[in-house]
Design a protein around this motif. Sequence first.
Motif, PDB file in Angstrom:
ATOM      1  N   TYR A  34     -15.062   2.670   9.773  1.00 25.91           N
ATOM      2  CA  TYR A  34     -14.361   1.784  10.703  1.00 25.91           C
ATOM      3  C   TYR A  34     -12.839   1.835  10.502  1.00 25.91           C
ATOM      4  O   TYR A  34     -12.134   0.904  10.819  1.00 25.91           O
ATOM      5  CB  TYR A  34     -14.849   0.344  10.535  1.00 25.91           C
ATOM      6  N   TYR A  35     -12.356   2.943   9.968  1.00 30.15           N
ATOM      7  CA  TYR A  35     -10.931   3.032   9.744  1.00 30.15           C
ATOM      8  C   TYR A  35     -10.157   3.100  11.063  1.00 30.15           C
ATOM      9  O   TYR A  35      -8.967   2.828  11.114  1.00 30.15           O
ATOM     10  CB  TYR A  35     -10.596   4.246   8.880  1.00 30.15           C
ATOM     11  N   GLN A  36     -10.836   3.501  12.163  1.00 33.40           N
ATOM     12  CA  GLN A  36     -10.133   3.616  13.431  1.00 33.40           C
ATOM     13  C   GLN A  36      -9.821   2.273  14.078  1.00 33.40           C
ATOM     14  O   GLN A  36      -9.046   2.210  15.033  1.00 33.40           O
ATOM     15  CB  GLN A  36     -10.975   4.419  14.432  1.00 33.40           C
ATOM     16  N   GLN A  37     -10.407   1.208  13.629  1.00 34.15           N
ATOM     17  CA  GLN A  37     -10.248  -0.084  14.284  1.00 34.15           C
ATOM     18  C   GLN A  37      -8.889  -0.722  13.956  1.00 34.15           C
ATOM     19  O   GLN A  37      -8.368  -0.571  12.846  1.00 34.15           O
ATOM     20  CB  GLN A  37     -11.384  -1.026  13.874  1.00 34.15           C
ATOM     21  N   LYS A  38      -8.335  -1.430  14.909  1.00 32.51           N
ATOM     22  CA  LYS A  38      -7.076  -2.131  14.717  1.00 32.51           C
ATOM     23  C   LYS A  38      -7.246  -3.297  13.754  1.00 32.51           C
ATOM     24  O   LYS A  38      -8.286  -3.960  13.733  1.00 32.51           O
ATOM     25  CB  LYS A  38      -6.537  -2.658  16.051  1.00 32.51           C
ATOM     26  N   LYS A  39      -6.195  -3.543  12.993  1.00 34.28           N
ATOM     27  CA  LYS A  39      -6.181  -4.692  12.073  1.00 34.28           C
ATOM     28  C   LYS A  39      -5.088  -5.650  12.537  1.00 34.28           C
ATOM     29  O   LYS A  39      -4.071  -5.231  13.114  1.00 34.28           O
ATOM     30  CB  LYS A  39      -5.910  -4.241  10.638  1.00 34.28           C
ATOM     31  N   ALA A  40      -5.284  -6.920  12.245  1.00 35.01           N
ATOM     32  CA  ALA A  40      -4.320  -7.934  12.706  1.00 35.01           C
ATOM     33  C   ALA A  40      -4.257  -9.078  11.704  1.00 35.01           C
ATOM     34  O   ALA A  40      -5.153  -9.263  10.859  1.00 35.01           O
ATOM     35  CB  ALA A  40      -4.696  -8.450  14.091  1.00 35.01           C
ATOM     36  N   TRP A  41      -3.164  -9.849  11.817  1.00 31.07           N
ATOM     37  CA  TRP A  41      -2.948 -11.063  11.018  1.00 31.07           C
ATOM     38  C   TRP A  41      -2.852 -12.213  12.006  1.00 31.07           C
ATOM     39  O   TRP A  41      -1.988 -12.245  12.870  1.00 31.07           O
ATOM     40  CB  TRP A  41      -1.672 -10.928  10.188  1.00 31.07           C
ATOM     41  N   CYS A  42      -3.788 -13.167  11.864  1.00 32.28           N
ATOM     42  CA  CYS A  42      -3.916 -14.262  12.830  1.00 32.28           C
ATOM     43  C   CYS A  42      -3.745 -15.614  12.148  1.00 32.28           C
ATOM     44  O   CYS A  42      -3.972 -15.763  10.939  1.00 32.28           O
ATOM     45  CB  CYS A  42      -5.287 -14.216  13.510  1.00 32.28           C
ATOM     46  N   ARG A  43      -3.380 -16.598  12.968  1.00 27.93           N
ATOM     47  CA  ARG A  43      -3.263 -17.982  12.487  1.00 27.93           C
ATOM     48  C   ARG A  43      -4.095 -18.884  13.381  1.00 27.93           C
ATOM     49  O   ARG A  43      -4.066 -18.756  14.610  1.00 27.93           O
ATOM     50  CB  ARG A  43      -1.802 -18.431  12.520  1.00 27.93           C
ATOM     51  N   MET A  44      -4.795 -19.804  12.748  1.00 25.83           N
ATOM     52  CA  MET A  44      -5.566 -20.798  13.489  1.00 25.83           C
ATOM     53  C   MET A  44      -4.641 -21.964  13.839  1.00 25.83           C
ATOM     54  O   MET A  44      -4.083 -22.613  12.953  1.00 25.83           O
ATOM     55  CB  MET A  44      -6.745 -21.290  12.671  1.00 25.83           C
ATOM     56  N   ARG A  45      -4.447 -22.195  15.127  1.00 27.95           N
ATOM     57  CA  ARG A  45      -3.583 -23.281  15.587  1.00 27.95           C
ATOM     58  C   ARG A  45      -4.288 -23.995  16.731  1.00 27.95           C
ATOM     59  O   ARG A  45      -4.620 -23.379  17.743  1.00 27.95           O
ATOM     60  CB  ARG A  45      -2.234 -22.735  16.049  1.00 27.95           C
ATOM     61  N   ASP A  46      -4.497 -25.296  16.551  1.00 27.97           N
ATOM     62  CA  ASP A  46      -5.193 -26.109  17.559  1.00 27.97           C
ATOM     63  C   ASP A  46      -6.564 -25.524  17.897  1.00 27.97           C
ATOM     64  O   ASP A  46      -6.948 -25.418  19.067  1.00 27.97           O
ATOM     65  CB  ASP A  46      -4.351 -26.236  18.825  1.00 27.97           C
ATOM     66  N   HIS A  80      -6.957   3.939   1.167  1.00 28.75           N
ATOM     67  CA  HIS A  80      -7.423   2.953   0.179  1.00 28.75           C
ATOM     68  C   HIS A  80      -8.232   1.840   0.838  1.00 28.75           C
ATOM     69  O   HIS A  80      -8.669   0.914   0.141  1.00 28.75           O
ATOM     70  CB  HIS A  80      -6.229   2.351  -0.562  1.00 28.75           C
ATOM     71  N   ARG A  81      -8.375   1.905   2.182  1.00 30.17           N
ATOM     72  CA  ARG A  81      -9.125   0.906   2.930  1.00 30.17           C
ATOM     73  C   ARG A  81      -8.657  -0.511   2.580  1.00 30.17           C
ATOM     74  O   ARG A  81      -9.431  -1.379   2.187  1.00 30.17           O
ATOM     75  CB  ARG A  81     -10.640   1.066   2.676  1.00 30.17           C
ATOM     76  N   THR A  82      -7.352  -0.693   2.734  1.00 33.13           N
ATOM     77  CA  THR A  82      -6.741  -1.981   2.397  1.00 33.13           C
ATOM     78  C   THR A  82      -5.692  -2.335   3.449  1.00 33.13           C
ATOM     79  O   THR A  82      -4.878  -1.489   3.851  1.00 33.13           O
ATOM     80  CB  THR A  82      -6.070  -1.930   1.011  1.00 33.13           C
ATOM     81  N   VAL A  83      -5.716  -3.583   3.860  1.00 28.55           N
ATOM     82  CA  VAL A  83      -4.687  -4.129   4.742  1.00 28.55           C
ATOM     83  C   VAL A  83      -3.783  -5.041   3.914  1.00 28.55           C
ATOM     84  O   VAL A  83      -4.272  -5.938   3.208  1.00 28.55           O
ATOM     85  CB  VAL A  83      -5.301  -4.912   5.916  1.00 28.55           C
ATOM     86  N   THR A  97      -3.832 -22.191   8.309  1.00 29.92           N
ATOM     87  CA  THR A  97      -4.946 -21.299   7.991  1.00 29.92           C
ATOM     88  C   THR A  97      -4.710 -19.942   8.645  1.00 29.92           C
ATOM     89  O   THR A  97      -4.412 -19.868   9.852  1.00 29.92           O
ATOM     90  CB  THR A  97      -6.263 -21.889   8.492  1.00 29.92           C
ATOM     91  N   TYR A  98      -4.822 -18.870   7.850  1.00 29.38           N
ATOM     92  CA  TYR A  98      -4.563 -17.510   8.311  1.00 29.38           C
ATOM     93  C   TYR A  98      -5.759 -16.620   7.970  1.00 29.38           C
ATOM     94  O   TYR A  98      -6.503 -16.887   7.015  1.00 29.38           O
ATOM     95  CB  TYR A  98      -3.308 -16.940   7.655  1.00 29.38           C
ATOM     96  N   SER A  99      -5.869 -15.525   8.751  1.00 28.39           N
ATOM     97  CA  SER A  99      -6.970 -14.573   8.529  1.00 28.39           C
ATOM     98  C   SER A  99      -6.494 -13.156   8.755  1.00 28.39           C
ATOM     99  O   SER A  99      -5.725 -12.879   9.693  1.00 28.39           O
ATOM    100  CB  SER A  99      -8.149 -14.861   9.465  1.00 28.39           C
ATOM    101  N   CYS A 100      -6.951 -12.259   7.859  1.00 26.66           N
ATOM    102  CA  CYS A 100      -6.909 -10.824   8.151  1.00 26.66           C
ATOM    103  C   CYS A 100      -8.132 -10.517   9.010  1.00 26.66           C
ATOM    104  O   CYS A 100      -9.260 -10.884   8.641  1.00 26.66           O
ATOM    105  CB  CYS A 100      -6.991 -10.006   6.862  1.00 26.66           C
ATOM    106  N   VAL A 101      -7.947  -9.838  10.136  1.00 26.36           N
ATOM    107  CA  VAL A 101      -9.068  -9.565  11.037  1.00 26.36           C
ATOM    108  C   VAL A 101      -9.025  -8.108  11.478  1.00 26.36           C
ATOM    109  O   VAL A 101      -7.991  -7.437  11.362  1.00 26.36           O
ATOM    110  CB  VAL A 101      -9.042 -10.495  12.267  1.00 26.36           C
ATOM    111  N   TYR A 102     -10.145  -7.627  11.985  1.00 22.41           N
ATOM    112  CA  TYR A 102     -10.196  -6.324  12.620  1.00 22.41           C
ATOM    113  C   TYR A 102     -10.823  -6.506  13.986  1.00 22.41           C
ATOM    114  O   TYR A 102     -11.592  -7.431  14.225  1.00 22.41           O
ATOM    115  CB  TYR A 102     -10.980  -5.320  11.770  1.00 22.41           C
TER     116      TYR A 102
END
Length: 366
Positions: A34-46, A80-83, A97-102
């Motif tokens: 799954y290395y081809q998938q986009k990675k993102a940094w998200c925040r939970m708000r409301d 290294h399969r690391t974000v 609250t924050y999350s690393c997501v793909y």
Amino acid sequence: LIFTGLQAQTHDSEESRSEGSTLYIQCPYTAQTYYQQKKAWCRMRDNKQEVLVETNNPTKDTHTIRATKGEVTIEDNPAHRTVSITMTNLQAEDSGTYSCVYRRYSNRYLPLKTITLNVFKELHKWELDNLSVQCPYSTGGYGTETKAWCRRGQTGCKVMVRTDYTSTWRNSKALEDRTSIQDDTQQRTVTITMQKLQAKDTSVYWCVFYRDLTRIMEVRLSVSKILAGTTLSGTAGASQTTPSGNTPAPSSNVNTFILLFGVLSILFILALITSITLYIRRRKQLKRGGTRQADDTYDKPEDIAQLDSTERMESPKDDSKDLKYVTLNFKSQLSPEDPLYCNVAPSQTHRKPKNENVEYAIIAFK
């Protein structure tokens, strides 16, 4: 949650940072397929997921993929399969609250790692200073809730002051002892004020929602004692101690010294100018006196001569003055028997010395 070839880590962890600092975390993913998938940094708000920054689709040969937006940087290392996530210049408003997501092929975001970020204010004050803190909160149904200011302890958070509402859009303000709280529902900001701080006020404080004491913002306050006779001021307020007895304040002593020094300097300059002026006048007077004395002296030994019988008298052009002029012709030799005449005033005549035949006369022009 476990997906085919990819393990999503959904357990929460808390990260605490002070304002102005940097957050750096790593989110590993285990499936190479799954290395081809986009990675993102998200925040939970409301209760909604907000994407702050996202990478592009990597390839198998890509070493790293980096994306930056504002103060947030995300870097995906497929080898290294690391974000890796970096947030710089953190502020209290970044708490949440924050999350690393793909991203799945269905455009759904699935979490790799979730954290709770606590960005606290670290304040240092002196005794008798005032403290003013603003705690912004989100709009998710919290406008009408009661807010509170509590002090953290070993057994929980003790509420010091809280707001109460009679209307949804009305500001609520409460005061207890030296602490007041005010909630502006339109600006969604709670303002806390503590007056005349004392060393015993040193502690950790929370702005919270009163119902379940959910933290809005954390403040770590340190109050230091001051020595007697010292004047100090803080950013939120000013404090001043009264010197004991009749001792003047340090600033008063400095001002007095500067004033005295200025007066003495002016007096010294005036005295110096006066001395120089008197010295110049004295030199001029001595110079004029020496010139007159040289002009009046004519009776050197070699110039002594005997008066001739021929005399010519001339009058000055200005007849209004009493001073007259006489021109005398002298013989080459002076006989002791001949009289000597001198143009002097009567008050300047001297007694006739013994054994000297000197006669005085007044010569005037009529």
